[in-house]
Write a protein that holds these residues in place. Structure first.
Motif, mmCIF file in Angstrom:
data_model
loop_
_atom_site.group_PDB
_atom_site.id
_atom_site.type_symbol
_atom_site.label_atom_id
_atom_site.label_comp_id
_atom_site.label_asym_id
_atom_site.label_seq_id
_atom_site.Cartn_x
_atom_site.Cartn_y
_atom_site.Cartn_z
ATOM 1 N N GLY A 57 47.311 27.080 35.620
ATOM 2 C CA GLY A 57 45.466 26.645 36.494
ATOM 3 C C GLY A 57 45.197 25.230 36.202
ATOM 4 N N THR A 58 44.032 24.456 35.930
ATOM 5 C CA THR A 58 44.118 23.458 36.210
ATOM 6 C C THR A 58 43.982 22.278 35.504
ATOM 7 O OG1 THR A 58 41.414 24.160 35.838
ATOM 8 C CG2 THR A 58 41.449 24.710 38.233
ATOM 9 N N ARG A 59 44.081 22.588 34.463
ATOM 10 C CA ARG A 59 44.795 21.404 33.545
ATOM 11 C C ARG A 59 45.660 21.469 32.853
ATOM 12 N NH1 ARG A 59 39.946 24.232 32.862
ATOM 13 N NH2 ARG A 59 40.774 24.936 30.803
ATOM 14 N N THR A 60 46.474 20.622 32.598
ATOM 15 C CA THR A 60 47.303 20.668 31.786
ATOM 16 C C THR A 60 47.765 19.809 30.305
ATOM 17 O OG1 THR A 60 47.840 18.256 32.235
ATOM 18 C CG2 THR A 60 48.954 19.668 33.184
ATOM 19 N N ASP A 61 46.331 19.046 29.777
ATOM 20 C CA ASP A 61 46.063 19.205 28.168
ATOM 21 C C ASP A 61 44.621 19.564 27.833
ATOM 22 O OD1 ASP A 61 46.533 17.985 25.850
ATOM 23 O OD2 ASP A 61 45.815 16.350 26.226
ATOM 24 N N PRO A 62 44.099 20.172 27.288
ATOM 25 C CA PRO A 62 44.970 21.784 27.160
ATOM 26 C C PRO A 62 45.202 23.095 28.469
ATOM 27 C CG PRO A 62 42.316 22.373 26.330
ATOM 28 C CD PRO A 62 43.076 20.953 27.329
ATOM 29 N N CYS A 63 46.660 23.010 28.776
ATOM 30 C CA CYS A 63 47.237 23.958 29.720
ATOM 31 C C CYS A 63 46.354 25.071 29.764
ATOM 32 C CB CYS A 63 48.255 24.403 29.263
ATOM 33 S SG CYS A 63 49.552 23.184 29.355
ATOM 34 N N SER A 64 45.854 25.256 31.232
ATOM 35 C CA SER A 64 44.570 26.659 31.385
ATOM 36 C C SER A 64 45.692 27.059 32.468
ATOM 37 C CB SER A 64 43.971 26.176 32.073
ATOM 38 O OG SER A 64 44.013 25.738 33.408
ATOM 39 N N ASP A 65 45.282 28.791 32.224
ATOM 40 C CA ASP A 65 45.644 29.449 33.398
ATOM 41 C C ASP A 65 44.415 30.470 33.669
ATOM 42 O OD1 ASP A 65 48.435 29.202 33.303
ATOM 43 O OD2 ASP A 65 48.207 30.136 31.726
ATOM 44 N N ILE A 66 44.713 30.333 35.881
ATOM 45 C CA ILE A 66 43.850 31.567 35.752
ATOM 46 C C ILE A 66 43.927 32.722 35.894
ATOM 47 C CG2 ILE A 66 42.456 31.337 38.155
ATOM 48 C CD1 ILE A 66 43.082 29.303 38.891
ATOM 49 N N TYR A 67 43.046 33.687 35.026
ATOM 50 C CA TYR A 67 42.754 34.618 35.248
ATOM 51 C C TYR A 67 42.100 35.228 36.153
ATOM 52 C CZ TYR A 67 45.673 33.298 30.424
ATOM 53 O OH TYR A 67 46.218 33.587 29.650
ATOM 54 N N LEU A 68 42.775 37.322 36.507
ATOM 55 C CA LEU A 68 41.896 37.900 37.327
ATOM 56 C C LEU A 68 41.344 38.666 36.114
ATOM 57 C CD1 LEU A 68 41.165 38.820 40.058
ATOM 58 C CD2 LEU A 68 43.841 40.382 39.229
ATOM 59 N N CYS A 69 39.989 38.827 36.514
ATOM 60 C CA CYS A 69 39.269 38.895 35.810
ATOM 61 C C CYS A 69 38.738 40.935 36.004
ATOM 62 C CB CYS A 69 37.994 38.901 34.878
ATOM 63 S SG CYS A 69 38.964 37.196 34.016
ATOM 64 N N TRP A 70 38.341 41.805 35.584
ATOM 65 C CA TRP A 70 37.218 43.195 35.816
ATOM 66 C C TRP A 70 37.249 44.151 34.410
ATOM 67 C CZ3 TRP A 70 42.866 42.557 35.259
ATOM 68 C CH2 TRP A 70 43.248 43.749 35.179
ATOM 69 N N ARG A 71 36.461 44.767 35.208
ATOM 70 C CA ARG A 71 35.355 45.618 34.487
ATOM 71 C C ARG A 71 35.517 47.256 34.763
ATOM 72 N NH1 ARG A 71 32.389 43.242 30.562
ATOM 73 N NH2 ARG A 71 31.758 41.355 31.205
ATOM 74 N N ASP A 72 35.863 48.170 34.012
ATOM 75 C CA ASP A 72 36.393 49.764 33.866
ATOM 76 C C ASP A 72 35.195 49.762 35.139
ATOM 77 O OD1 ASP A 72 39.046 49.572 32.603
ATOM 78 O OD2 ASP A 72 37.540 50.443 31.072
ATOM 79 N N GLY A 73 35.534 50.514 36.260
ATOM 80 C CA GLY A 73 35.008 51.267 37.004
ATOM 81 C C GLY A 73 33.612 50.490 37.996
ATOM 82 N N ASP A 74 34.288 49.257 37.609
ATOM 83 C CA ASP A 74 33.360 48.938 38.841
ATOM 84 C C ASP A 74 34.569 47.467 39.667
ATOM 85 O OD1 ASP A 74 32.080 46.357 39.845
ATOM 86 O OD2 ASP A 74 31.392 45.023 37.501
ATOM 87 N N PRO A 75 34.165 47.462 40.780
ATOM 88 C CA PRO A 75 35.004 47.267 41.634
ATOM 89 C C PRO A 75 35.395 46.132 41.928
ATOM 90 C CG PRO A 75 33.524 47.832 43.118
ATOM 91 C CD PRO A 75 32.805 48.723 41.365
ATOM 92 N N ASP A 76 34.039 45.132 41.413
ATOM 93 C CA ASP A 76 34.116 43.780 42.001
ATOM 94 C C ASP A 76 35.067 42.717 40.500
ATOM 95 O OD1 ASP A 76 32.181 43.884 43.454
ATOM 96 O OD2 ASP A 76 30.664 43.403 41.597
ATOM 97 N N GLN A 77 35.973 41.728 40.870
ATOM 98 C CA GLN A 77 37.101 40.981 40.706
ATOM 99 C C GLN A 77 36.054 39.610 40.542
ATOM 100 O OE1 GLN A 77 40.057 41.312 42.617
ATOM 101 N NE2 GLN A 77 41.442 43.088 41.900
ATOM 102 N N SER A 78 36.815 38.502 39.237
ATOM 103 C CA SER A 78 36.098 37.321 39.574
ATOM 104 C C SER A 78 37.139 36.900 38.369
ATOM 105 C CB SER A 78 34.866 37.066 37.995
ATOM 106 O OG SER A 78 35.420 37.880 36.476
ATOM 107 N N LEU A 79 37.572 35.684 39.049
ATOM 108 C CA LEU A 79 38.556 34.338 38.309
ATOM 109 C C LEU A 79 37.822 33.384 37.363
ATOM 110 C CD1 LEU A 79 39.876 33.245 41.936
ATOM 111 C CD2 LEU A 79 40.905 34.633 40.552
ATOM 112 N N ALA A 80 38.444 33.547 36.424
ATOM 113 C CA ALA A 80 38.490 32.497 35.417
ATOM 114 C C ALA A 80 39.553 31.417 34.664
ATOM 115 C CB ALA A 80 37.462 33.151 33.880
ATOM 116 N N ASP A 81 38.928 30.082 34.842
ATOM 117 C CA ASP A 81 40.188 29.328 34.466
ATOM 118 C C ASP A 81 39.729 29.422 32.987
ATOM 119 O OD1 ASP A 81 42.511 27.476 34.631
ATOM 120 O OD2 ASP A 81 41.133 25.849 35.413
#
Length: 135
Positions: A57-81
């Motif tokens: 992710g974009t931060r160290t304090d607090p640490c973060s990670d970037i997640y790939l997010c999606w919903r069942d049956g939906d082809p769209d994806q999003s990113l969340a830090d």
């Protein structure tokens, strides 16, 4: 007994990967998830969306990670830090690597992959019944 990891999986769309590559981070190196298929990190309990670790992710304090997010049956994806959970079962544990306030158990409180989970549950049952495993 421990729970199981969600079985939802997805590939990373080229557009999503391109967006994730543009995100800056204070870390010297970016850790990327293995590809081509990512699996949801959340315990197999009801949840509104799926989330898989994609990269540092974009931060160290607090640490973060970037997640790939999606919903069942939906082809769209999003990113969340998202901030890392970092909850610890024991004081010297590294801490949960799923995002803060995630549904279900923390990462170390469930078993993955399923074959290991089945064996672990069998071992727990044998222990509870005070039966020695076959040799």
């Amino acid at each position: 007994m421990s729970g199981f990891r969600c079985t939802a999986k997805t590939g990373v769309h080229a557009e999503t990967r391109a967006m994730a590559e543009k995100v800056t981070t204070p870390h010297a190196a970016v850790d990327w998830a293995p590809e081509p298929v990512l699996q949801c990190l959340i315990e197999d309990v009801p949840h509104d969306f799926h989330a898989a670790f994609l990269r540092t992710g974009t931060r160290t304090d607090p640490c973060s990670d970037i997640y790939l997010c999606w919903r069942d049956g939906d082809p769209d994806q999003s990113l969340a830090d998202l901030d890392c959970c970092m909850a610890r079962s024991r004081p010297l544990d590294a801490g949960c690597t799923i995002f803060k306030h995630h549904p279900g158990c923390c990462y170390d409180d469930y078993i993955d992959p399923p074959e290991v989970a089945v064996q672990a549950q069998a071992d727990q049952l044998l222990k509870a019944l005070d039966i020695s495993p076959p040799t």
